[in-house]
Motif scaffolding. Structure first.
Motif, short mmCIF file in Angstrom:
data_model
loop_
_atom_site.label_atom_id
_atom_site.label_comp_id
_atom_site.label_asym_id
_atom_site.label_seq_id
_atom_site.Cartn_x
_atom_site.Cartn_y
_atom_site.Cartn_z
N GLY A 184 -4.38 0.47 19.13
CA GLY A 184 -4.18 0.01 20.49
C GLY A 184 -4.85 0.99 21.43
O GLY A 184 -5.76 1.74 21.04
N ALA A 185 -4.43 1.01 22.69
CA ALA A 185 -4.97 1.97 23.64
C ALA A 185 -4.72 3.39 23.11
O ALA A 185 -3.57 3.75 22.82
N THR A 186 -5.78 4.15 22.98
CA THR A 186 -5.71 5.50 22.42
C THR A 186 -6.43 6.45 23.36
O THR A 186 -7.50 6.11 23.89
N ARG A 187 -5.88 7.63 23.55
CA ARG A 187 -6.42 8.57 24.53
C ARG A 187 -7.69 9.24 23.97
O ARG A 187 -7.62 10.27 23.32
N GLY A 219 -1.32 4.52 6.30
CA GLY A 219 -1.60 3.15 5.86
C GLY A 219 -2.61 3.12 4.73
O GLY A 219 -2.48 2.33 3.78
N PHE A 220 -3.61 3.98 4.82
CA PHE A 220 -4.61 4.06 3.75
C PHE A 220 -3.95 4.48 2.44
O PHE A 220 -4.20 3.89 1.37
N ASP A 221 -3.10 5.49 2.51
CA ASP A 221 -2.41 5.98 1.30
C ASP A 221 -1.53 4.91 0.69
O ASP A 221 -1.32 4.89 -0.53
N ARG A 222 -1.02 4.02 1.52
CA ARG A 222 -0.15 2.94 1.03
C ARG A 222 -0.95 1.76 0.50
O ARG A 222 -0.36 0.78 0.03
N GLY A 223 -2.26 1.81 0.62
CA GLY A 223 -3.09 0.73 0.10
C GLY A 223 -3.22 -0.45 1.02
O GLY A 223 -3.61 -1.55 0.59
N GLU A 224 -2.95 -0.27 2.32
CA GLU A 224 -3.06 -1.38 3.25
C GLU A 224 -4.51 -1.77 3.49
O GLU A 224 -5.37 -0.91 3.62
N THR A 227 -4.31 -1.97 8.93
CA THR A 227 -3.32 -1.03 9.46
C THR A 227 -3.32 -1.12 10.98
O THR A 227 -4.37 -0.96 11.61
N ILE A 228 -2.14 -1.39 11.55
CA ILE A 228 -2.00 -1.51 13.01
C ILE A 228 -0.96 -0.48 13.45
O ILE A 228 0.23 -0.77 13.50
N PRO A 229 -1.39 0.75 13.74
CA PRO A 229 -0.44 1.84 13.99
C PRO A 229 0.60 1.57 15.07
O PRO A 229 1.75 2.03 14.93
#
Length: 263
Positions: A184-187, A219-224, A227-229
């Motif tokens: 989403g919006a990220t600084r 999310g990467f480690d979980r195999g997704e 990934t939508i933080p």
């Protein structure tokens, strides 16, 4: 070659790319970092090497230019140590479609669509031939909400999401992993560079870049695959994706749907 191999990170001079470089080095990856700002890349490389001892190659690249993309593509074929691509480089428009001329539009498409597509192809071919590797494409939640912002930028991010889903399906038995990350919006500096004020958003809507990357790597480690933080309810994404998959068998038919037939 170290156990984790080398990670290529584009757009690594600041923001999401720089934090990915830091985190991947912490995990034990050597790095190839690419961006236009060579001074910043060199500063990042020194900082990472001094802190982690990892090897960092700096590759000054303007990925809107064919020759710079080609130079990076060639690394995947020639360097068997590369095991990960983070397709992060991107830009936003100052204004929308009707406010920009052809040069600005072509530059965005070159950086946000053409370059990551070519790099994903180069990385994918190399990784499939070796039976292992991963590609992380940095998309955006705007891929799912085109009404919320400029359609050119959100369209470029929807492209990356589609590319990721397609590649994940095609390469599922190859040993190659694909992840699309939808921030989403990220600084980061992308706001200022495109003439926008991230502080115009309520503070609770803007994520810190370190938090974004740490969540994406979880999310990467979980195999997704996606990934939508910022999304608390994973079921919301699953429901949307399930609805899309449900429609798939009905999207191409010989006959026109009855609702489109003249009475």
């Amino acid at each position: 070659m170290n156990a984790l191999g080398t990670a290529v990170v584009t757009g690594a001079s600041s923001g999401i790319g720089a934090v990915y470089a830091e985190r991947l080095a912490d995990r034990g990856h050597d790095l190839i970092i690419a961006a236009r700002d060579e001074d910043r890349l060199n500063s990042l490389a020194r900082r990472v090497t001094d802190r982690t001892g990892r090897k960092v190659d700096v590759l000054r690249s303007d990925l809107t230019k064919d020759e710079d993309v080609a130079r990076l593509e060639a690394r995947f074929e020639s360097d068997a140590s590369i095991t990960l691509l983070v397709n992060n480089a991107g830009m936003s428009l100052n204004g929308g479609l009707l406010d920009n001329g052809p040069v600005a539009l072509e530059r965005l498409i070159a950086l946000n669509v053409t370059a990551p597509t070519r790099l994903a192809r180069a990385a994918g071919r190399a990784f499939v031939s070796r039976g292992a590797g991963a590609i992380i494409n940095i998309a955006s939640v705007l891929a799912l909400a085109p009404e919320a912002f400029d359609g050119v930028y959100s369209g470029s991010k929807a492209f990356l999401l589609n590319l990721s889903l397609s590649l994940s399906h095609q390469l599922k038995d190859s040993g190659v992993r694909i992840q699309a990350v939808l921030p989403g919006a990220t600084r980061t500096e992308i706001w200022e560079r495109s003439g926008k004020d991230v502080d115009a958003f309520p503070a609770e809507m803007v994520m810190a870049v370190d938090d974004l990357v740490d969540a994406a790597l979880t999310g990467f480690d979980r195999g997704e695959t996606v990934t939508i933080p910022p999304l608390a309810d994973e079921g919301a994404w699953n429901a949307l994706n399930d609805a899309r998959l449900f429609m798939a068998p009905y999207l191409s038919m010989r006959d026109v749907a009855p609702r489109y037939r003249a009475p």
